[in-house]
Design a protein around this motif. Structure first.
Motif: not given
Length: 214
Positions: A182-200
């Motif tokens: 899972f990718f977290l994107v900031d208000p400026e359209g840039k990926v801030y962080e990623r998380y394990d989609g099977l165990n977030p």
């Protein structure tokens, strides 16, 4: 293990064990990543991957793109409706994320990109989302592009790859290798962080979103 048993092990196996131990020692825990040598908490570094512009179709057949997410915090993942393994649990986890964010009072958009666009029509995506009780108010399942387009978007924006593996027979399922994060994107359209989609890590995700919404 006794010294005698160590001596009877093949050299190749001994080397493998040594490498395994070395790899384990080199893996930092979250606490180790978050502190410097003085023990002070370090500022988390954003990934800063810029998501390329896009304009696709959602589960209702309506146009939806990066411009609709401008100034907003959003989550993204890759999936496809006939996925035989990771997509169902990932989607169930994203539903847990959606519920948790609502509970926390956080207004976050969710964007799920199909990596099987020729098959995944808006209607199929809507049916798939309904199976997981997705709230379509802020969860957008996207399609309406060519394989090459989504491959480029995932490669440039999320630093991942997509590989289609056609089944050898009609009985075998179609498999498509794609990111399971899972990718977290900031208000400026840039990926801030990623998380394990099977165990977030929901607690960390909430913490990061609150930081971006300040």
């Amino acid at each position: 293990m006794s010294d005698a048993k160590w001596l009877r092990l093949p050299i190749s196996l001994l080397m493998a064990l040594v490498l395994l131990v070395a790899a384990g020692c080199g893996a930092a825990t979250e606490d180790e990543k978050g502190t410097d040598d003085s023990g002070q908490q370090e500022e988390k570094q954003a990934l800063n991957w810029e998501v390329p512009d896009f304009q696709y179709k959602d589960q209702n057949g309506k146009s939806f793109g990066l411009s609709d997410l401008k100034g907003k915090v959003w989550l993204s993942n890759a999936m496809f409706t006939r996925c035989p393994d990771v997509c169902p649990p990932m989607t169930a986890n994203m539903k847990k994320v959606q519920d948790r964010l609502k509970k926390e009072g956080l207004n976050v958009e969710i964007v799920s990109f199909s990596v099987d666009p020729a098959h995944d029509t808006p209607k199929k995506l809507k049916t798939f989302g309904e199976e997981f009780d997705a709230d379509f108010g802020n969860w957008h399942f996207l399609t309406g592009y060519k394989d090459e387009e989504i491959q480029t978007l995932v490669r440039e924006g999320f630093k991942g790859s997509i590989q289609r593996n056609e089944p050898e027979s009609k009985e075998d399922p179609l498999t498509i290798s794609h990111p399971v994060s899972f990718f977290l994107v900031d208000p400026e359209g840039k990926v801030y962080e990623r998380y394990d989609g099977l165990n977030p890590d929901l607690d960390q995700l909430v913490k990061d979103i609150r930081k971006l919404e300040k």
